[in-house]
Design an enzyme around this catalytic site. Sequence first.
Site, mmCIF file in Angstrom:
data_model
loop_
_atom_site.group_PDB
_atom_site.id
_atom_site.type_symbol
_atom_site.label_atom_id
_atom_site.label_comp_id
_atom_site.label_asym_id
_atom_site.label_seq_id
_atom_site.Cartn_x
_atom_site.Cartn_y
_atom_site.Cartn_z
ATOM 1 N N ARG A 268 1.018 28.561 31.750
ATOM 2 C CA ARG A 268 0.834 27.221 32.303
ATOM 3 C C ARG A 268 1.205 27.315 33.781
ATOM 4 O O ARG A 268 2.340 27.658 34.123
ATOM 5 C CB ARG A 268 1.723 26.223 31.569
ATOM 6 N N ASP A 270 2.200 25.900 37.174
ATOM 7 C CA ASP A 270 2.879 24.684 37.621
ATOM 8 C C ASP A 270 2.321 24.168 38.945
ATOM 9 O O ASP A 270 2.118 24.935 39.894
ATOM 10 C CB ASP A 270 4.379 24.986 37.776
ATOM 11 N N ALA A 271 2.103 22.861 39.014
ATOM 12 C CA ALA A 271 1.815 22.122 40.261
ATOM 13 C C ALA A 271 0.879 22.871 41.202
ATOM 14 O O ALA A 271 1.177 23.063 42.383
ATOM 15 C CB ALA A 271 3.125 21.785 40.965
ATOM 16 N N GLU A 303 -1.356 22.597 35.656
ATOM 17 C CA GLU A 303 -0.848 21.276 36.018
ATOM 18 C C GLU A 303 -1.388 20.988 37.410
ATOM 19 O O GLU A 303 -1.088 21.719 38.357
ATOM 20 C CB GLU A 303 0.671 21.234 36.031
ATOM 21 N N ASP A 323 -1.550 14.070 32.744
ATOM 22 C CA ASP A 323 -0.530 13.083 33.090
ATOM 23 C C ASP A 323 -1.043 11.656 32.913
ATOM 24 O O ASP A 323 -0.274 10.750 32.589
ATOM 25 C CB ASP A 323 -0.058 13.286 34.535
ATOM 26 N N ASP A 324 -2.334 11.442 33.143
ATOM 27 C CA ASP A 324 -2.897 10.102 32.975
ATOM 28 C C ASP A 324 -2.621 9.569 31.574
ATOM 29 O O ASP A 324 -2.252 8.400 31.397
ATOM 30 C CB ASP A 324 -4.411 10.126 33.212
ATOM 31 N N HIS A 394 9.211 18.042 30.144
ATOM 32 C CA HIS A 394 10.410 18.206 30.974
ATOM 33 C C HIS A 394 10.379 17.279 32.185
ATOM 34 O O HIS A 394 11.408 16.691 32.547
ATOM 35 C CB HIS A 394 10.557 19.667 31.414
ATOM 36 N N GLN A 396 8.600 14.351 32.672
ATOM 37 C CA GLN A 396 8.580 12.917 32.416
ATOM 38 C C GLN A 396 9.890 12.406 31.823
ATOM 39 O O GLN A 396 10.145 11.201 31.843
ATOM 40 C CB GLN A 396 7.396 12.574 31.506
ATOM 41 N N ILE A 397 10.713 13.303 31.293
ATOM 42 C CA ILE A 397 12.064 12.920 30.882
ATOM 43 C C ILE A 397 13.033 13.205 32.022
ATOM 44 O O ILE A 397 13.746 12.326 32.501
ATOM 45 C CB ILE A 397 12.513 13.683 29.625
ATOM 46 N N ASN A 399 12.842 13.818 35.199
ATOM 47 C CA ASN A 399 12.740 13.232 36.530
ATOM 48 C C ASN A 399 13.177 11.772 36.556
ATOM 49 O O ASN A 399 13.128 11.128 37.611
ATOM 50 C CB ASN A 399 11.314 13.375 37.073
#
Length: 605
Positions: A268, A270-271, A303, A323-324, A394, A396-397, A399
């Site tokens: 995955r 990241d960003a 992501e 994320d939507d 990770h 969405q919790i 942050n």
Amino acid sequence: MLAASLPADPPPGRRFHQPLSAGAEPVGPGRTRFRIWAPDHGRVRLLIEGGTPLDMTALGEGWHEATVECGPGTRYRYGMGEDLAVPDPVSRFQPEDVHGPSEVIDPEAFLWRHGEWRGRPWREAVILEVHAGLWDGFAGVTRRLAEIAARGFTAIELMPVNDFPGARNWGYDGVLPYAPDHAYGSPEELKTLIDTAHGLGLMVFLDVVYNHFGPDGNYIHGYAGGFFRDDIDTPWGEAIDFRRPEVRRHFTENALYWLNEYRFDGLRFDAVHAIPDPDWLDETAARIRSETEPGRHVHLVLEHDGNAARHLAPGLYDAQWNDDMHHVMHVLLTGETDGYYADYAEAPADRLARALAEGFIYQGDPSAYRGGERRGEPSGHLPPTAFVNFLQNHDQIGNRAFGERLTSLAPVAGVAAATALILLAPAIPLMFMGEDWGSTRPFLFFTDHHDALAPLVREGRRREFARFERFADDQARARIPDPNAALTFETSRTDADEAAREPGRARAALVAGLIALRQREIVPRLEGAVSEGAAAIGPKAVRAAWRLGDGAVLTLFCNLDGSPVPLDGKPEGRWLFVPPEAIEALETGALAPMTTAAVLREPEG
């Protein structure tokens, strides 16, 4: 659980090695070749602990090399100038953390019991995201694998494990991308985790970070300043210069290393919206497809904050985190509309319907949160499995200021209904560790920085929330946990007792039952699935349908409102899933509050 690509009787063992163009490479018994790109220094020395410094040979274009009589276990650094000694940027292991010496590792020392494993098709993926440190490192995760497999998960996704400073970190502050962090265990223990998972039919994915380095322990500036761009920044510091072939090779080889030497089943990324040269992404995907063993199922996930559907073309990436989908579900479940949730506050049921039917909600639409900037690309042509959907992860919790899980923010019944929607919809589902039993323990942002960096991180974390009304004054922000405190890390551990008690057992049984239903009835039909459309049927309710690969039609109804919503006639087909408490309402033509139900209409003929 569907059968995985694993032989019934594994052979005695196999060894795997991804040769690297840099770093410490064994080239024979007791011999190791060392190579580093240090274009800012004409003279580089190899500093082997207990030995005499050795001038390396300058190869041109900034490369330096030395081949010496030494083997696995040798500890070394590179000497630059008079007083700079640095770890290997391609170190395979850092036994004394990011500032210590690197260690020569024999990549073929580990004997894989399940080396013939070929993975599982992407459509079978049901993923559990895991932070290795919170489960006591690689050995601790290994001990939990049988339980994870028994619940029906087919994959775990490890948050980044490459070397970061200190003993506690989310992993996104890594500075040595080839070295598993010593706080989690040795390279052999990580390989044992993966080999054990394969023996249980579990895939293992790894979260990799190629958009920035952490703030402590990155020595590359001292000998290869051109590794970074001086004209643009990321939210985490200077951008990496992917225009340079040496930089591209550094990260592409890293991806291949994790897949070929450690046998991870996928990555995955990241960003990746923070990588200023997106063509590198497609170049790397193409190399991975051509340089991993034929017949292996290797899965690549992005992501990307920009909803960049173009990377999901055949032969490139399998999916993107959606994320939507998370954001609109969060608005429907909690009523929160501040920050980026403001973009999902208007007509959330319509937005949820679009996410179920087309993947991304923002497909070039203007974002009010971003000042009218258009975000996203068209995604309705993509298969539903091109999206990874989740209620928690990770980010969405963690942050959130206090790391609250959704179970602490939304009604229990609503979370259960949303969980059913995520697990039964054709998109690939992901859950966060502890979510499968409804954990209410927080997942906080934690680090282990020292000296001057520790207070900067603590105060920077608290300033992030200054724009929120409830954190407007200094006293309120002071309550936000200190990321560097050991208690912040310990508070984030999942509680095994929570899983053993009610309602933990009930939630775990629900999740296991839904996964089993998905694998039995939906996954075998996912190849070739297409949306048949979706629509809002109430203020917080939707109906969505998909024609599956065998011609069957799967229809999901989800009502996250506190009131029932009428259904337009009796759905055709066989009820796959109906919560017992919702049966009576369905018999009267209504969908009960906080309910997800599923119907399957078999193909005609």
